[in-house]
Design an enzyme around this catalytic site. Structure first.
Site: not given
Length: 276
Positions: A13-14, A157
């Site tokens: 991912g990032i 979250y």
């Protein structure tokens, strides 16, 4: 002399893309991830140094800090990027709610363990947060969501990502080190892969998502820009400073209380003094 950046959550991912771009720009990068094969693959592909740690186990975080301190005499930037959405409430082996530990506690522990070296290096610390911090819900008396509905992990979250912003600002005030938090954007990635609601949302909103490369761009900018020109503790929404946050994100008393609660969870295993 090359600069050194430590990036957690960098096996995909990032995080992986940010590591890739920073190596292109001449940085020495420590790629930290929970999956040994993926972490080793990313590191080998870009010429970085791999470190494996599962943030669901705080002893792994302690081992990661020890390994990093043993390898690098200087750390110029720490990127606390590991995290994710957990769809069902569960406790880690350390007794903390998993979302809280993955997104806040583990990164905070790593930061505190590295703090003497970060201070020596006059380092910058970049914390990956989320626009979902605006959901709020951070309560010092119920950080583990054992007294409130879990709601598929979205509320915990959001609370944890609000906690990231508060912790970053409290750490900036306590240490004077540059701290910034960032929402990378709504990225097309494996985020929330364990969550049916996250997968459904992503399928319905695919046109709104940005590429992994675009999501990594704010992290790269915050790592590689010498002077950010913003107050310490600023929250970025993508490349834009002063992004929208929950109203409690500027509550310094809440930030101090959270920092104290986080430190209490670690007990006496945080180093003190001038050396790690």
């Amino acid at each position: 002399m090359s600069r050194t950046a430590v990036i957690t959550g960098a096996s995909a991912g990032i995080g992986a893309e940010a590591a890739r771009e920073l190596v292109r720009r001449g940085w020495q990068v420590a790629v930290a991830g929970r999956h040994p094969e993926r972490t080793a693959h990313v590191a080998a592909e870009i010429g970085a140094v791999p470190f494996v740690a599962d943030f669901d186990r705080l002893d792994d975080v302690r081992g990661l800090a020890e390994a990093l301190l043993g390898r690098f005499g200087r750390i110029d930037v720490l990127v606390n990027n590991a995290g994710g959405l957990v769809p069902q409430r569960a406790l880690t082996v350390d007794g903390h709610e998993t979302t809280l530990q993955r997104n806040l506690l583990a990164g905070a522990l790593l930061t505190e363990l590295l703090l003497p070296r970060l201070t020596e290096s006059r380092a910058r610390i970049v914390h990956t947060s989320s626009v979902l911090n605006r959901l709020g819900g951070l309560r010092i008396d119920d950080l583990d969501f054992d007294r409130r509905p879990y709601r598929g992990g979205w509320k915990p979250y959001g609370a944890a990502k609000l906690g990231v912003i508060l912790y970053a600002r409290a750490l900036a005030a306590r240490t004077g080190l540059e701290n910034v938090a960032v929402h990378p954007g709504y990225v097309r990635s494996g985020f929330g892969a364990e969550s049916s609601s996250a997968r459904l949302l992503q399928s319905l909103t695919a046109p709104l998502q940005i590429s992994v490369e675009a999501g990594a761009a704010p992290i790269v900018h915050l790592v590689d820009t010498p002077e950010l020109g913003v107050p310490n503790g600023t929250y970025f929404d993508g490349l834009t400073p002063w992004g929208a946050t929950h109203r409690s994100a500027t509550d310094t008393r809440l930030g101090d209380a959270l920092s104290a609660a986080v430190e209490e969870r670690f007990g006496s295993r945080i180093p003190t003094g001038d050396s790690a």
